[in-house]
Motif scaffolding. Structure first.
Motif, PDB file in Angstrom:
ATOM      1  N   LEU A   1       0.829  -1.202   0.000  1.00 39.94           N
ATOM      2  CA  LEU A   1       0.000   0.000   0.000  1.00 39.94           C
ATOM      3  C   LEU A   1       0.863   1.252   0.000  1.00 39.94           C
ATOM      4  O   LEU A   1       0.532   2.267  -0.614  1.00 39.94           O
ATOM      5  CB  LEU A   1      -0.919  -0.005   1.227  1.00 39.94           C
TER       6      LEU A   1
ATOM      7  N   ILE B   1      -8.307  -0.429  -3.932  1.00 43.42           N
ATOM      8  CA  ILE B   1      -8.053  -1.505  -2.976  1.00 43.42           C
ATOM      9  C   ILE B   1      -9.276  -2.407  -2.944  1.00 43.42           C
ATOM     10  O   ILE B   1     -10.406  -1.931  -2.825  1.00 43.42           O
ATOM     11  CB  ILE B   1      -7.781  -0.933  -1.568  1.00 43.42           C
TER      12      ILE B   1
ATOM     13  N   VAL C   1     -10.118  -1.639   6.829  1.00 43.90           N
ATOM     14  CA  VAL C   1      -9.584  -1.515   5.467  1.00 43.90           C
ATOM     15  C   VAL C   1     -10.188  -0.299   4.766  1.00 43.90           C
ATOM     16  O   VAL C   1      -9.486   0.457   4.087  1.00 43.90           O
ATOM     17  CB  VAL C   1      -9.846  -2.802   4.661  1.00 43.90           C
TER      18      VAL C   1
ATOM     19  N   ALA D   1      -8.082   2.812   3.437  1.00 41.29           N
ATOM     20  CA  ALA D   1      -8.161   3.241   2.041  1.00 41.29           C
ATOM     21  C   ALA D   1      -8.520   4.715   1.951  1.00 41.29           C
ATOM     22  O   ALA D   1      -7.960   5.463   1.126  1.00 41.29           O
ATOM     23  CB  ALA D   1      -9.191   2.397   1.291  1.00 41.29           C
ATOM     24  N   GLN D   2      -9.439   5.158   2.798  1.00 45.14           N
ATOM     25  CA  GLN D   2      -9.825   6.575   2.791  1.00 45.14           C
ATOM     26  C   GLN D   2      -8.661   7.469   3.190  1.00 45.14           C
ATOM     27  O   GLN D   2      -8.470   8.544   2.611  1.00 45.14           O
ATOM     28  CB  GLN D   2     -11.012   6.781   3.737  1.00 45.14           C
TER      29      GLN D   2
ATOM     30  N   HIS E   1      -7.727   6.288  -1.549  1.00 48.60           N
ATOM     31  CA  HIS E   1      -7.973   5.285  -2.580  1.00 48.60           C
ATOM     32  C   HIS E   1      -9.422   4.812  -2.487  1.00 48.60           C
ATOM     33  O   HIS E   1      -9.914   4.562  -1.380  1.00 48.60           O
ATOM     34  CB  HIS E   1      -7.065   4.070  -2.397  1.00 48.60           C
TER      35      HIS E   1
ATOM     36  N   VAL F   1     -12.307   1.966  -2.605  1.00 45.72           N
ATOM     37  CA  VAL F   1     -12.235   0.593  -2.120  1.00 45.72           C
ATOM     38  C   VAL F   1     -13.403  -0.214  -2.664  1.00 45.72           C
ATOM     39  O   VAL F   1     -14.519   0.302  -2.797  1.00 45.72           O
ATOM     40  CB  VAL F   1     -12.196   0.559  -0.570  1.00 45.72           C
TER      41      VAL F   1
ATOM     42  N   CYS G   1     -17.861   2.178   1.620  1.00 42.02           N
ATOM     43  CA  CYS G   1     -17.285   1.400   0.523  1.00 42.02           C
ATOM     44  C   CYS G   1     -17.791   1.958  -0.811  1.00 42.02           C
ATOM     45  O   CYS G   1     -18.983   2.227  -0.964  1.00 42.02           O
ATOM     46  CB  CYS G   1     -17.671  -0.072   0.671  1.00 42.02           C
TER      47      CYS G   1
END
Length: 218
Positions: free
Chosen positions: A116, A124, A147, A151-152, A156, A158, A177
């Motif tokens: 990552l 992701i 996760v 990701a936030q 990114h 997800v 999500c």
């Protein structure tokens, strides 16, 4: 079949054939008027092959009408990349060609945070093993939430794999999500059936939006 080919002299040629077929199929769908996308799993050995980026660039140039942003290369998070620096260089070049890069099966390997941090990632993907039981397992739900939060923080989008029910989809949406995939959307289809499925999906989506606009439930 994959296990018998993996780490053999056929792994790279087979990977190149998959790339060509996937891009060719995407071009066929685009010519039929459907703006679909395609994701392609890439093995570590294929990714680190010195001809990987050159092959992709050459093949994309032979399809100038195709938008490269509709092609996503999926790197398995559980795959052991022996040279992350080279992988970074290859994926950076692929992104410069307009391709997207996803980190697949996130959370199942031992290099999640390293990949990552070091690889140029656009998306992701949360492994389905965590999504499948998250409504019944507080531990799995906590992993999914973590996760998404991670990701936030890395800015990114997800995607959750293995979504099979509306309850799962609703919970993931509330968690933040961005995308989902799984049998709740569709089961695997032969390429020849995808266009009909896409048209039916779009028609159903339009009907649902019309019902919402009229104040009806879905």
């Amino acid at each position: 079949l994959f296990r018998s080919v993996e780490n053999s002299h056929l792994e790279v040629p087979l990977g190149q054939w998959v790339l060509k077929e996937a891009i060719h199929q995407l071009n066929t769908w685009q010519q039929a008027g459907q703006d679909l996308t395609v994701s392609i799993n890439i093995t570590a050995r294929h990714l680190l092959d010195r001809s990987f980026a050159d092959f992709l660039e050459s093949y994309l140039h032979s399809h100038p009408e195709l938008d490269p942003a509709r092609v996503t290369l999926e790197v398995l998070e559980s795959t052991a990349l022996e040279d992350t620096r080279q992988a970074n260089q290859v994926l950076t070049r692929c992104r410069a060609l307009g391709l997207q890069v996803a980190l697949d099966d996130f959370g199942t390997g031992f290099s999640s945070l390293t990949y990552l941090r070091t690889l140029p990632i656009d998306l992701i993907k949360i492994d389905q093993s965590f999504v499948r039981n998250m409504l019944d397992s507080p531990s799995d739900k906590a992993i999914v939430e973590s996760v998404i939060f991670l990701a936030q923080r890395f800015q990114h989008p997800v995607l959750a794999e293995g979504v099979e029910t509306g309850a799962q989809a609703g919970t993931l949406t509330r968690m933040g999500c961005n995308q989902i995939q799984g049998y709740g959307i569709a089961q695997p289809l032969p390429a020849g059936e995808v266009l009909d499925w896409a048209r039916q999906w779009q028609a159903r989506k339009r009907r649902d939006l019309d019902r919402l606009a009229q104040g009806e439930g879905i």
